[in-house]
Design a protein around this motif. Structure first.
Motif, short mmCIF file in Angstrom:
data_model
loop_
_atom_site.label_atom_id
_atom_site.label_comp_id
_atom_site.label_asym_id
_atom_site.label_seq_id
_atom_site.Cartn_x
_atom_site.Cartn_y
_atom_site.Cartn_z
N GLU A 104 -63.64 -1.87 53.21
CA GLU A 104 -62.52 -2.33 54.03
C GLU A 104 -61.45 -1.23 54.14
N THR A 108 -60.12 0.35 57.55
CA THR A 108 -58.70 0.25 57.86
C THR A 108 -58.10 1.61 58.16
N LYS A 109 -58.56 2.63 57.44
CA LYS A 109 -58.04 3.98 57.66
C LYS A 109 -58.33 4.43 59.10
N ILE A 111 -58.94 2.48 61.68
CA ILE A 111 -58.16 1.64 62.60
C ILE A 111 -56.74 2.17 62.71
N GLU A 112 -56.17 2.56 61.56
CA GLU A 112 -54.81 3.09 61.58
C GLU A 112 -54.72 4.40 62.37
N ILE A 149 -62.25 -7.88 60.42
CA ILE A 149 -61.19 -6.92 60.07
C ILE A 149 -60.64 -6.27 61.34
N LYS A 153 -56.87 -6.52 62.81
CA LYS A 153 -55.96 -5.37 62.70
C LYS A 153 -55.83 -4.57 63.98
#
Lengths: 447, 313
Positions: A104, A108-109, A111-112, A149, A153
Motif C-alpha cells: 500500500e 500510495t507513493k 499516487i502522490e 486504494i 486516493k
C-alpha cells in the motif's frame, strides 16, 4: 475510404438552397470533404445519404473521452500522418502503472507523485494523465484491494483497469462508476464477458490482440456486441514493432478510413531503465500513441516528456508565441542593458539563449508581434517605432533603470531615429543583426 | 472487413555515406524507407552517434556534462582516446571552438596541429567542426582539411556565407562535407544545389538543417527533417537525399533545463538526470524525424540513445 467532394456532392439534394450556409451544394460538399462542415447543416439530405456520408465523414480515429471532470483526457480525432500537414489533435496521455503486487505504501507513493505532477509550461498545464492498475498477481482479491486504494486516493485521476479476468474487472469497475475509466484486457477468449462489463459500466474497452489482423477482427466482433468506444493494443512491445504497428494503424485509419483500426492506440512501454523508458515514450509521442503506460514518473522525466508532447502537438500553422513582457535574464541591476525583440518563440529562445551565454545580466523586452520574427514583423507593420515606443513607455521599465538606453535588433537599424523621436530622452543603440553576435556585443560594452 | 496493411514503396533513397578508414570506418544512411520503417523496405545502416570534444577545455559547458570528462578534457588527444577506448565511441566530433575570434582566437596552424595529433591517436572516424564564425571558419577549415588529407573525415559546417572555400577544401582533400542552413527546407535544398554545382559530389554531402533543443524549437527541426526525408523518398529529389545531421549536444547543453539547479526549481527534479534526459530525448526525436548522424556529449545520454536504436532496428 474517405470520399472526395464530388462523390459527396452526388449524394446531396443538389438544390443549392443555401440553408446550410454555403452558396451551393458543391461548395458544401467540398467543405464536408475537408471536414470543415458537418452533415447536420443540411436539412434535406436523404436517410440513405446520411448513412453513407455519416460513416465516411466520421473522424478516421474515433474521438473518446477518458476520465471525468477537469482531468478528463480527450483522445483520437487524428486526421494526418505528419504534423507538418495539419496539427496533431489530442496529445497522448501518459499513464503510470501500479501493480497489485505493490505494498500500500508503494502504491500510495506513486499516487502522490501523480497528484503532484502538474507543471506549467508556456502557458499550458501539463501532468501525468492517468493511472494504470495492473493485475500482476493474477489474484482478483488483490486487484480489488488495489482498486479501492486508487479509487479512494486518486478519484479524480483517469484510471485504466488492466486485467484479463472478467470477475476482477467487474469488481474494480464498480469502484469507478461514472468515471469513464478504461477496462483494458479484452482478448479473443474473454471478449463477450469484457464487452458486457464495459457496456454495463459505460466504460471504454481496451482490446488486446496478437498482431493487426487479429486486432481488426476482434474490434469488429466487440463492436457487434454493442461497444463503440475502444482503445487498441496490437501486442507490440518492442520499439521496432511499436513503430510498425502504430504506423500501419494510423495509415489504415487515415488513408483507407478502415474502421476496425480507427481507435486510439494504447502502448505499454515499461522498462526497468527509466531513461530508456523515457526515450521509448518519446518515440510513442512522435509516432501515434494515444496512451503510453510507463513504470515510473520522476520529475525530470515528466518535464522532458511533457515538453516533447507539447512540441509535437503544437499547431504547425500558428507560430508559437511567448507572452509580451520584459524578461529578466540573470539578475539585472539598474545599470544593466535593455534590449528589445519580437515574440516569435524561436526568436525569443535564440535571443534569450545568447544573452544568457554572454553572462551579462540584462533585460529583454519581448513585444507582441503576433508571433512574427523581427524582419517579418517589421515588414508587416507590427514592429514599428510607435508601437515600440508605446510598449516601452507603458511597461514603466524606466523606473527600474538608471539609464535610458534601448538596444534594438540590427535588422531594424532603420527605426532608430524614429524611435528616438517617439521616446524623448532615450538613446537608441543598434545591436547586432544576428543573435549569435550578442555575447561579443554585450561583453565589449560591459568591459 | 479484412485488414490489409498499407505498405509504401518509395522511388527515392538516402545516399549511404562512409567515413573514416580501415576496419573502423562507419557507414550511415542508405535507406529507402522512413526512419525505422524497415517493415516495408531496406534500412541497411543504423544511425551513428559521434562524441563531441573540443580543442580547448570545455569551461563553457555546464558542470554536469563537464564532469564525465574532467580527467581528460584538458587535452583533446586524451579526450579523444578516452571516448574511443573507454566509451567505445564509433566516431569523434572535434569542435575547434578555440579558433573563434571571441575565444582563444587560435590560428589555423594551431588548429591543424590539434587535428593531426587527434588523428594520430585514434583509429575511429573524425568529424572536424569550426567555431561557427563564417569568416574564421573558412580559413581554419581549409587548413585542417589539408592536415587531415585522405583520412575521409567530415568537414563542417559549410554555410551560405562560406561554402565555396570550405567545399573546395573538402573536395581537394577527399573529405565529406556538412552543409548547414537555418531551419528551412528550401534554403537547405538551395545550399546543396550550390555546393554540387561547384563539382562537389552529392554523395559526399551531409545535410544539417540546424538542430534545436527540446522545448526550444525542436518541432521546427523535427518537421524540416521529416519534410526533407519525404522529399528524398517520395519525390526522388536528389538534392534532398544526403543523410542528415543532428548536432544535438551544443544546442541542448546551453538551455535552462540542462543547467538550473533543483534548489531553484524543485518541481523540475535533479539537474543531472534532467540534463541527460534532455539531450537523449532531443536526440531520439531527431532520429524519428530522419537524422542518421548525431553529435552528442553526455555518455549516459549516448548510451541510452544507443540502446533505443538497438530496439528500433
Amino acid at each position: 475510404m474517405a470520399l472526395s467532394g464530388v462523390e459527396i456532392f452526388k449524394m446531396l439534394p443538389k438544390t443549392n438552397c443555401k440553408k446550410c450556409g454555403h452558396p451551393t451544394c458543391l461548395a458544401f460538399a467540398m467543405k464536408l470533404a475537408q471536414r470543415q462542415a458537418t452533415l447536420d447543416s443540411c436539412p434535406d439530405v436523404s436517410e440513405e445519404a446520411k448513412k453513407v456520408l455519416g460513416e465516411a465523414s466520421a473522424p478516421p480515429v474515433r474521438p473518446i473521452t477518458f476520465g471525468a471532470g477537469d482531468l478528463a483526457v480527450k483522445m483520437g480525432e487524428e486526421t494526418v500522418l505528419f504534423r507538418h500537414d495539419k496539427k496533431f489533435v489530442n496529445p497522448c496521455a501518459i499513464a503510470v502503472e501500479i501493480k497489485d503486487t505493490f505494498s500500500e505504501a508503494e502504491a500510495t507513493k506513486i499516487i502522490e507523485q501523480v497528484l503532484a505532477s502538474e507543471i506549467d509550461r508556456v502557458g499550458q498545464k501539463l501532468r501525468v494523465d492517468a493511472i494504470a492498475l495492473t493485475n500482476a498477481s493474477g489474484d482478483a482479491g488483490k486487484f480489488e484491494a488495489l482498486a479501492k486504494i486508487v479509487a479512494a486516493k486518486a478519484s479524480v485521476v483517469p484510471t485504466i483497469i488492466c486485467t484479463e479476468n472478467p470477475q476482477a474487472a467487474e469488481a474494480a469497475a464498480k469502484l469507478f462508476a461514472d468515471k469513464r475509466a478504461i477496462i483494458y484486457g479484452a482478448n479473443a477468449s474473454n471478449a463477450e464477458a469484457m464487452a458486457n462489463i464495459a457496456k454495463t459500466n459505460k466504460m471504454t474497452l481496451g482490446v488486446h490482440a496478437n498482431g493487426l489482423e487479429e486486432l481488426s477482427a476482434l474490434t469488429e466482433k466487440i463492436k457487434a456486441l454493442g461497444v463503440e468506444d475502444m482503445v487498441i493494443d496490437s501486442g507490440a512491445r518492442k520499439a521496432k514493432d511499436i513503430i510498425e504497428h502504430n504506423t500501419l494503424i494510423r495509415r489504415a485509419a487515415v488513408k483507407k478510413n478502415f474502421k476496425p483500426l480507427g481507435y486510439p492506440v494504447i502502448n505499454f512501454m515499461q522498462r526497468d531503465d527509466s531513461l530508456v523508458e523515457a526515450l521509448l515514450a518519446a518515440v510513442g509521442i512522435a509516432k501515434y500513441s494515444s496512451i503510453i503506460v510507463v513504470n515510473s514518473v520522476e520529475k525530470w522525466k515528466n518535464l522532458a516528456l511533457f515538453t516533447m508532447r507539447q512540441n509535437i502537438y503544437t499547431d504547425p500553422q500558428v507560430p508559437m508565441q511567448v507572452e509580451q513582457k520584459i524578461y529578466n535574464i540573470g539578475e539585472p541591476k539598474p545599470e544593466s542593458p535593455l534590449m528589445i525583440t519580437t515574440n516569435f518563440s524561436l526568436t525569443y529562445f535564440i535571443v534569450s539563449g545568447e544573452i544568457e551565454n554572454s553572462k551579462v545580466a540584462s533585460r529583454l523586452a519581448v513585444m507582441d508581434s503576433e508571433g512574427l520574427s523581427v524582419l517579418t514583423a517589421w515588414a508587416a507593420g507590427k514592429f514599428t517605432a510607435s508601437k515600440i515606443a508605446q510598449f516601452i513607455t507603458e511597461s514603466g521599465i524606466e523606473k527600474e533603470m538608471s539609464h535610458k538606453e534601448l538596444i534594438i535588433p540590427g535588422y531594424v537599424a532603420i527605426l532608430s531615429g524614429s524611435i528616438e523621436d517617439k521616446l524623448p530622452g532615450w538613446k537608441i543603440t543598434v545591436g547586432p543583426r544576428e543573435a549569435n553576435a550578442l555575447p561579443a556585443f554585450l561583453k565589449t560594452r560591459a568591459a | 472487413m479484412a485488414f490489409t496493411p498499407t505498405k509504401e514503396t518509395y522511388s527515392g533513397k538516402v545516399y549511404p555515406v562512409t567515413i573514416g578508414t580501415g576496419d573502423k570506418a562507419v557507414t550511415f544512411g542508405g535507406e529507402n524507407v522512413l526512419p525505422f520503417n524497415s517493415f516495408e523496405g531496406a534500412a541497411p545502416n543504423a544511425p551513428v552517434i559521434a562524441y563531441e570534444i573540443q580543442d580547448v577545455p570545455p569551461t563553457d559547458w555546464p558542470e554536469n556534462v563537464q564532469k564525465p570528462f574532467a580527467a581528460v578534457s584538458d587535452d583533446p588527444v586524451k579526450w579523444a582516446k578516452y571516448c574511443q577506448d573507454e566509451l567505445k565511441a564509433k566516431a569523434i566530433a572535434l569542435r575547434l571552438v578555440g579558433t573563434h575570434p571571441d575565444r582563444e582566437n587560435r590560428t589555423p596552424e594551431e588548429a591543424s596541429k590539434t587535428v593531426k595529433d587527434v588523428l594520430a591517436a585514434i583509429n575511429i572516424p573524425l568529424i572536424i567542426l569550426g567555431s561557427n564564425h563564417a569568416e574564421k571558419d573558412s580559413q581554419v577549415l581549409i587548413a585542417v582539411a589539408e592536415a587531415a588529407k585522405d583520412k575521409n573525415c567530415i568537414i563542417g559546417k559549410a554555410q551560405e556565407a562560406n561554402y565555396k572555400t570550405i567545399a573546395a577544401a573538402a573536395m581537394a582533400n577527399n573529405h565529406k562535407l556538412i552543409a548547414m542552413s537555418e531551419l528551412d527546407i528550401n534554403l537547405s535544398k538551395q545550399l546543396n544545389i550550390l555546393i554540387t554545382q561547384m563539382g562537389f559530389e552529392k554523395e559526399r554531402l551531409i545535410t544539417d538543417p540546424m538542430c534545436s533543443a527540446l522545448g526550444y524549437g525542436l518541432e521546427y527541426t523535427y518537421s524540416v527533417m521529416e519534410r526533407i526525408r519525404l522529399a528524398a523518398l517520395t519525390q526522388n529529389d536528389m538534392t534532398m537525399q544526403p543523410p542528415m545531421l543532428g548536432d544535438v549536444g551544443m544546442y541542448v547543453w546551453k538551455i535552462k533545463e540542462t543547467q538550473a539547479p533543483e534548489s531553484d526549481l524543485p518541481h523540475w527534479g535533479p539537474a543531472e538526470e534532467r540534463g541527460i534526459a534532455w539531450e537523449a530525448v532531443t536526440a531520439t526525436a531527431l532520429l524519428i524525424a530522419g537524422a542518421e548522424l548525431l553529435i552528442m556529449r553526455h555518455p549516459k545520454a549516448v548510451e541510452a540513445v544507443e540502446k533505443t536504436i538497438e530496439e528500433l532496428i
